[in-house]
Design an enzyme around this catalytic site. Structure first.
Site, short mmCIF file in Angstrom:
data_model
loop_
_atom_site.label_atom_id
_atom_site.label_comp_id
_atom_site.label_asym_id
_atom_site.label_seq_id
_atom_site.Cartn_x
_atom_site.Cartn_y
_atom_site.Cartn_z
N ASP A 81 31.34 29.59 39.00
CA ASP A 81 32.96 30.43 39.01
C ASP A 81 34.04 30.33 37.96
O ASP A 81 34.63 29.55 38.23
CB ASP A 81 33.06 30.94 40.46
CG ASP A 81 33.96 31.81 40.76
OD1 ASP A 81 33.89 32.71 39.84
OD2 ASP A 81 34.61 31.40 41.74
N HIS A 183 42.93 37.64 43.60
CA HIS A 183 41.86 36.52 44.28
C HIS A 183 42.69 36.85 46.10
O HIS A 183 44.07 36.67 45.92
CB HIS A 183 42.28 35.79 44.01
CG HIS A 183 41.00 35.53 42.89
ND1 HIS A 183 41.44 35.54 41.44
CD2 HIS A 183 39.85 35.45 42.74
CE1 HIS A 183 40.81 34.77 41.18
NE2 HIS A 183 39.66 35.81 41.12
O1 G3H Z 1 35.78 34.30 42.00
C1 G3H Z 1 36.24 33.90 43.16
C2 G3H Z 1 36.78 35.42 44.10
O2 G3H Z 1 37.24 36.20 42.85
C3 G3H Z 1 37.34 35.42 45.62
O3 G3H Z 1 38.05 35.89 45.67
O4 G3H Z 1 39.25 34.62 47.28
O5 G3H Z 1 39.80 36.69 47.38
O6 G3H Z 1 37.22 36.36 48.00
P1 G3H Z 1 38.49 36.23 47.17
ZN ZN Z 2 37.78 35.08 41.11
#
Ligand code: G3H
Ligand code: ZN
Length: 292
Positions: A81, A183
């Site tokens: 990721d 995020h």
């Molecule tokens: O790549 C990871 C996600 O986009 C996590 O997003 O922390 O808002 O759930 P979040």
């Molecule tokens: Zn992300």
């Protein structure tokens, strides 16, 4: 059907559900996520971002996810990721991750374009799925004091016409779209620009992911899935559940045996993932395949 991740994402697109991509940084998190997949009979992706994979270790991550998921026989896939360093993306491709997210959104446009073209070629040579990002998804995966509007104003939204041209050239499998998603979780809920998403779905030659799966208005999230979002990333809600549960466990116990302290933490991760799976509409999808 094609049982690869691409096959699963194509199925999701055809049937109007999304596959959750859950971040994991250690054994407890993977255990909780896999337990949720098992109870709901859902496909899912387990992923680690750069900081997370450096902590977990590339090979440890792959082994742990593969060991635990093979026990379930379920379609559980791996993703790097927000891979920002080319070397890390290359390493994940070489080691056999199912997909990589090359995130060049901190680079200038031309440099991101050049690097994305190169990473797409490399990934496809090895049969690895690849996601790219151009308009940076703002915010960090933590609980924040700001409002969603304040953070959103720091970045740019994905322009459908521009993105369609770009993805025709870059030929990535997935685009991480910036449509109001952030995020982290904020004082106010994130509002998705559904009109923009509708236009993106009409024009883009590839699939779309939605980052920032924590803190989004749930009804909007369902609509976004109906409009073509096939992968939703979730991290902050897992981090918060982990920390809060661990704090509670430590407050109420003098235990020092780690295997006695951690089961409630694993259960809290499982609960969050189960809720997301139900929201994303992927529950039971793995069972349907077994019956075919
Ligand atoms: O790549 C990871 C996600 O986009 C996590 O997003 O922390 O808002 O759930 P979040
Ligand atoms: Zn992300």
């Amino acid at each position: 059907m094609d049982s690869s991740l691409k096959g699963w994402l194509t199925k999701a697109s055809r049937e109007g559900f999304a596959i959750g991509a859950f971040n994991a940084v250690n054994l407890e998190m993977v255990k909780g996520i896999v337990a949720a997949a098992q109870i709901t009979q859902s496909p899912l992706i387990i992923e680690a971002s750069q900081g997370e994979i450096e902590y977990f270790g590339f090979r440890n991550f792959l082994s742990v996810v593969k060991n635990l998921s093979s026990e379930t026989g379920l379609p559980i896939f791996t993703n790097l990721d927000h891979g920002k360093e080319i070397e890390n993306v290359k390493k994940a491709i070489e080691l056999g991750f199912d997909m990589v997210h090359f995130d060049g959104s901190d680079l200038g446009f031309e440099e991101n374009l050049r690097a994305s073209l190169q990473m797409v070629e490399l990934a496809h040579q090895k049969g690895v799925l690849i996601e790219v990002e151009f308009e940076k998804i703002q915010g960090v995966s933590e609980k924040q004091e700001e409002t969603a509007e304040e953070v959103l104003a720091k970045g740019e939204l994905t322009d459908p016409d521009k993105a369609a041209g770009l993805l025709t050239q870059v030929k990535a499998d997935i685009l991480a779209v910036s449509i109001g998603n952030l995020h982290g979780v904020y004082r106010t809920a994130e509002e998705i620009d559904l009109l923009r998403l509708r236009r993106l779905a009409e024009l883009l030659p590839c699939l779309m992911s939605l980052h920032g799966g924590s803190g989004i208005n749930q009804e909007q999230l369902k609509e976004a899935i109906g409009l073509g979002i096939v992968k939703i990333n979730v991290n902050t809600d897992l981090r918060i559940a982990y920390r809060q549960t661990l704090e509670n466990v430590l407050k109420g116990s003098d235990a020092v045996k780690v295997y006695q302290l951690m089961p409630p933490v694993i259960a809290s991760i499982q609960k969050v993932v189960e809720e997301k799976i139900k929201l994303f509409g992927s529950e039971g999808k793995a069972v349907e395949i077994e019956r075919l």
